[in-house]
Scaffold this motif. Structure first.
Motif, mmCIF file in Angstrom:
data_model
loop_
_atom_site.group_PDB
_atom_site.id
_atom_site.type_symbol
_atom_site.label_atom_id
_atom_site.label_comp_id
_atom_site.label_asym_id
_atom_site.label_seq_id
_atom_site.Cartn_x
_atom_site.Cartn_y
_atom_site.Cartn_z
ATOM 1 N N LEU A 1 60.758 42.494 61.555
ATOM 2 C CA LEU A 1 60.490 42.577 62.992
ATOM 3 C C LEU A 1 58.990 42.687 63.266
ATOM 4 N N ALA A 2 58.255 43.313 62.327
ATOM 5 C CA ALA A 2 56.816 43.451 62.501
ATOM 6 C C ALA A 2 56.143 42.075 62.551
ATOM 7 N N TYR A 3 56.749 41.121 61.899
ATOM 8 C CA TYR A 3 56.226 39.751 61.918
ATOM 9 C C TYR A 3 56.379 39.155 63.321
ATOM 10 N N ASP A 4 57.232 39.781 64.128
ATOM 11 C CA ASP A 4 57.551 39.323 65.471
ATOM 12 C C ASP A 4 58.029 37.869 65.466
ATOM 13 N N PRO A 5 59.086 37.594 64.701
ATOM 14 C CA PRO A 5 59.560 36.216 64.601
ATOM 15 C C PRO A 5 60.374 35.826 65.827
ATOM 16 N N GLN A 6 60.455 34.524 66.066
ATOM 17 C CA GLN A 6 61.334 34.049 67.148
ATOM 18 C C GLN A 6 62.777 34.026 66.680
ATOM 19 N N ILE A 7 62.952 33.790 65.366
ATOM 20 C CA ILE A 7 64.300 33.834 64.798
ATOM 21 C C ILE A 7 64.261 34.694 63.547
ATOM 22 N N LEU A 8 65.276 35.536 63.395
ATOM 23 C CA LEU A 8 65.403 36.335 62.172
ATOM 24 C C LEU A 8 66.577 35.788 61.361
ATOM 25 N N PHE A 9 66.306 35.523 60.086
ATOM 26 C CA PHE A 9 67.374 35.068 59.203
ATOM 27 C C PHE A 9 67.797 36.212 58.292
ATOM 28 N N PHE A 10 69.090 36.256 57.998
ATOM 29 C CA PHE A 10 69.599 37.303 57.104
ATOM 30 C C PHE A 10 70.417 36.647 56.008
ATOM 31 N N ASP A 11 70.043 36.894 54.769
ATOM 32 C CA ASP A 11 70.765 36.316 53.638
ATOM 33 C C ASP A 11 71.622 37.398 52.986
ATOM 34 N N GLU A 12 72.791 37.631 53.523
ATOM 35 C CA GLU A 12 73.727 38.623 52.996
ATOM 36 C C GLU A 12 73.072 39.955 52.644
ATOM 37 N N PRO A 13 72.285 40.533 53.528
ATOM 38 C CA PRO A 13 71.573 41.748 53.125
ATOM 39 C C PRO A 13 72.496 42.937 52.891
ATOM 40 N N LEU A 14 73.711 42.884 53.391
ATOM 41 C CA LEU A 14 74.584 44.056 53.271
ATOM 42 C C LEU A 14 75.577 43.947 52.120
ATOM 43 N N SER A 15 75.498 42.846 51.363
ATOM 44 C CA SER A 15 76.575 42.605 50.394
ATOM 45 C C SER A 15 76.591 43.613 49.250
ATOM 46 N N ALA A 16 75.448 44.234 48.959
ATOM 47 C CA ALA A 16 75.420 45.144 47.813
ATOM 48 C C ALA A 16 75.610 46.602 48.233
ATOM 49 N N ILE A 17 76.049 46.798 49.475
ATOM 50 C CA ILE A 17 76.112 48.168 49.998
ATOM 51 C C ILE A 17 77.563 48.613 50.097
#
Lengths: 280, 355
Positions: free
Chosen positions: B153-169
Motif C-alpha cells: 500500500l505504501a507504493y500507492d498502487p492503482q491495482i494490488l495483486f495478491f498471489d495466494e498470500p493466505l495459503s500457508a496460514i
C-alpha cells in the motif's frame, strides 16, 4: 560420572580433537615460553622470546603479511563478486562448466601452479617470450616483484572467495528480488538494497576464509616474489629451520594466531552472520 | 460494479511455455475499485496470469490494457501496480518500518515523511506502533501478512495483486485475515486482484470471481452466480461438496439417472441438451416422509453422518450412487444409521450442466 548417549558418541571426536588440535596448539604456546634456542619442554618459562620480537624488526614482516592479505582479499572481493553473481544468475547451464574450471586447479599442488606462473611470467618465458618473438615487444617482467606476489595470492585463493560468495548470492530468494523490483526499484537499487545485503553471509565467510589463508601465505612471496618481501610466515620458518630457535618461532606463531584471531572476532562482531541470515 | 469503466482489460492474452499454453486466450475486464478473484487448481495458469498482469512476465500474444493504455512491455518497476507474494517476500534484513518504507525510499522521499506514512499504514493494518523497529522475522505469520500488505500500500498502487498470500496460514487466522482484507479493500477503495485455489476464500472476499481451468477462464461472475449457477460440472464441484448425477434427457422431457435408475423432473433444460450432469447442492436435499413431498425423490439407506460445525452432513446410498445431504444442526435428522430413507429435492433447486 555417567555420560549420556550423545556424550558417549562424542568421545572419539573429543579424543581426536585433543590429540590432533588442542595438544599441538598447547605445545606451541608452551614452547613460546621456553628459553631461546632450547629444544625441550622442561626449561623455566620466560618471556624472553616475546621481548626479542618486540625489540626486533619482526613487526615489518607482520605488516607485510597483513597488508598483502588485506590487498589480496580486497582484490578477490572485486574479482569474485561479479563472477559469483554470473554463476548464480547469468550463466545458466554454463555455470556448471565454469565452476568445474575454477575447481580443477585445486587438484594440482599450489607450488607446482606457482612455478607454472614463474614459467609464464619470467623473462623470455611464455608471455614475454611470445610477445618478443611474435611482435618484437620488449617488456619488463613483473616476476619477483610485489604485483607478482599479489597476483599469485589472488590466483591461489580465488576459489575460497568465489564459492562462499556463490552460495551467498544463491541464498537470496527470487521473490524478494521480484518484490523489490515490483515496488519500483531499479536494477541497481535491487542490487544495493536487497541482493548485496542478503548475500553478505557468503561474502563475509569468503572474506574470513581468504584472509586467514592469505595471512598464512608463504609460497607466493618465495616463488613469485623472489624473497623481495619477507612475510611473517617466512620469519617463522627461518626461526624453526635455519636459525634453530624453536621457542622464537613458537612465539611468532602465537602472536600471529592472536592477531588473526582478534581480527576475525572483530569482523564477526561487526558482521554478525545471524543478523544477516535474519535469525536475530 | 459493471457500469464502472474497466481499469484493467485483457484482450486474447496468451502465454506459451514451449508448445503448452499456460494462459490461453483470456478476455477479461476488471472494473475500477473491484475485488476480483481468480480461482483455479494448481497448474491452471492463474499465477502465470498474475505475473503478466504485474509485469514480471510478458504475454506471448494479446494485449493487457491499463485504463486503455497497452502495458504489455512495461516492466514491473514502472507499473502503477503492486503484488503481495505467496511467500510475502519481506526483506528479512530489515525492520517492519524499513520494509514498509521501502517503496518510499526508492522514490526518494525524506525519512520523516516516510516514517509518518509507515506509521499511518501500520495504524490502518492494526500493527502496533512499537513494531516499527521490530525485525520482520520476529513477527508472527499474521503480522507479516499485514507488513507485506502495508508495504504494497505504501507504493500507492492503482491495482494490488495478491498471489495466494493466505495459503500457508492456519484456518482460523486465515478466516480473520480474509475479512480484514475485505475491510482494507473498502477503506482504500483500490482495485484488488487476488488469486487463490480456494473458492471458499474467493467467495468471502470477492465482488466477482473468475474460475480458471487449464489456462482458460471457465466462468466469471459474482460469488452468488458462481455458487447458484455454475456453468460446468468443474465449477460446481469447485465450490465444495456437491451431488453430481450423470443424466440423459428422455423423449418425454424427464431426466434419466443411470446410477440410481430414477426418472427425474428437470430444472429448466438448456437448448440442445441431451446428456450431462445434474448438480444438486447438499443443502437443497431434504429427508421426506413420503416420495410425493418433493418434485423428485429417491429412496436409499442412511450410511453415515458427519458433523461440520453448524451443519451436519448425511451420506445416503441410493443404488450405486451416494448423496450428501446437509441440514443445519438445529434441524438435525432424527433417523438412525442404516435406516431406509427417502430424500428429495425440488426441480428448481438443481442445475443442469453439459460439461
Amino acid at each position: 560420572m555417567r555420560l549420556s548417549q550423545g556424550g558417549k558418541s562424542a568421545i572419539p571426536v573429543v579424543l581426536f580433537l585433543i590429540v590432533g588440535f588442542a595438544a599441538p596448539l598447547l605445545a606451541v604456546i608452551w614452547f613460546s615460553f621456553m628459553p631461546p634456542r632450547s629444544f625441550s619442554f622442561g626449561g623455566a618459562p620466560t618471556l624472553e622470546n616475546y621481548a626479542t620480537i618486540f625489540q626486533g624488526t619482526n613487526y615489518i614482516s607482520f605488516l607485510w603479511s597483513l597488508s598483502l592479505a588485506v590487498t589480496a582479499v580486497a582484490l578477490l572481493a572485486l574479482v569474485c563478486y561479479p563472477v559469483a553473481y554470473g554463476l548464480v544468475r547469468v550463466f545458466g547451464k554454463w555455470a556448471m562448466l565454469l565452476t568445474l574450471l575454477f575447481t580443477i586447479p585445486l587438484f594440482v599442488s599450489e607450488n607446482i601452479r606457482l612455478y607454472g606462473w614463474v614459467l609464464f611470467l619470467i623473462k623470455n618465458g611464455v608471455l614475454l617470450g611470445t610477445l618478443k618473438s611474435m611482435f618484437g615487444l620488449q617488456l619488463e617482467s613483473i616476476l619477483f616483484s610485489l604485483p607478482a606476489i599479489i597476483l599469485g595470492m589472488v590466483y591461489v585463493y580465488l576459489p575460497f572467495m568465489l564459492f562462499p560468495m556463490t552460495l551467498g548470492i544463491s541464498m537470496v530468494p527470487n521473490e524478494t528480488r521480484d518484490a523489490a523490483f515490483d515496488l519500483g526499484a531499479s536494477r541497481w537499487q535491487v542490487f544495493k538494497e536487497v541482493e548485496l545485503p542478503l548475500s553478505m553471509p557468503g561474502v563475509v565467510i569468503g572474506f574470513l576464509l581468504t584472509f586467514v589463508l592469505a595471512i598464512g601465505a608463504i609460497a607466493e612471496a618465495k616463488v613469485l616474489g623472489g624473497q623481495r618481501v619477507i612475510p611473517i610466515t617466512h620469519d617463522i620458518e627461518i626461526a624453526f629451520t635455519y636459525s634453530q630457535n624453536w621457542p622464537l618461532g613458537a612465539a611468532l606463531s602465537v602472536l600471529l594466531m592472536l592477531v588473526v584471531g582478534v581480527l576475525v572476532l572483530l569482523a564477526l562482531r561487526r558482521f554478525d552472520l545471524d543478523t544477516f541470515l535474519g535469525r536475530r | 460494479m459493471a457500469e464502472a469503466s474497466p481499469i484493467l482489460s485483457l484482450k486474447s492474452v496468451r502465454k506459451m511455455f514451449g508448445a503448452h499454453a499456460a494462459v490461453d486466450s483470456i478476455d477479461l475486464d476488471i472494473a475500477e475499485g473491484e475485488f476480483f478473484t481468480i480461482v483455479g487448481p494448481s497448474g491452471s495458469g492463474k499465477t502465470t496470469m498474475l505475473r503478466m498482469l504485474a509485469g514480471m512476465d510478458t504475454p506471448t500474444s494479446g494485449d493487457i490494457l491499463l485504463r486503455g493504455e497497452r502495458i504489455n512491455d512495461l516492466p514491473a518497476n514502472k507499473r502503477p501496480t503492486c503484488m503481495v507474494f505467496q511467500s510475502l517476500a519481506l526483506f528479512p534484513h530489515r525492520t517492519v518500518g524499513q520494509n514498509i518504507e521501502f517503496p518510499l525510499k526508492i522514490r526518494g522521499e525524506v525519512p520523516e515523511s516516510r516514517k509518518a506514512r509507515a506509521l499511518q499504514l501500520m495504524d490502518l493494518l492494526r500493527l502496533p506502533q512499537s513494531y516499527y523497529a521490530k525485525n520482520v522475522l520476529k513477527c508472527s505469520g499474521g503480522e507479516r501478512q499485514r507488513v507485506a500488505l502495508a508495504r504494497a500500500l505504501a507504493y500507492d498502487p492503482q491495482i494490488l495483486f495478491f498471489d495466494e498470500p493466505l495459503s500457508a496460514i492456519d484456518y482460523k487466522l486465515r478466516k480473520t485475515l480474509e475479512k480484514e482484507l475485505k475491510d482494507i479493500h473498502r477503506e482504500t477503495k483500490k482495485t484488488f486482484v487476488y488469486i487463490t485455489h480456494s473458492l471458499e476464500e474467493a467467495m468471502v472476499m470477492s465482488d466477482r470471481i473468475g474460475v480458471m481451468r487449464a489456462g482458460k477462464l471457465v466462468q466469471v461472475g459474482t460469488p452468488h452466480q458462481i455458487y447458484s449457477a455454475p456453468n460446468t460440472r468443474f465449477v460446481s464441484e469447485f465450490v465444495g461438496d456437491v451431488n453430481v448425477l450423470p443424466v440423459s434427457l428422455d423423449t418425454d422431457g424427464r431426466l434419466h439417472s443411470r446410477l440410481t435408475g430414477a426418472r427425474l423432473k428437470p430444472p429448466p433444460v438448456p437448448e440442445g441438451f441431451s446428456e450431462g450432469h445434474l448438480v444438486i447442492r447438499p443443502e437443497f436435499l431434504r429427508f421426506l416422509a413420503k416420495a410425493a413431498d418433493a418434485d423428485n425423490a429417491v429412496s436409499g439407506r442412511l450410511y453415515n453422518e458427519y458433523v461440520l460445525g453448524s451443519r451436519i452432513q448425511y451420506q445416503v446410498r441410493v443404488g450405486e450412487g451416494v448423496f450428501a445431504v446437509e441440514k443445519l444442526r438445529q434441524q438435525a435428522f432424527t433417523g438412525k444409521l442404516d435406516d431406509d430413507v427417502i430424500i428429495g429435492w425440488d426441480a428448481k433447486d438443481a442445475i443442469l450442466v453439459t460439461d
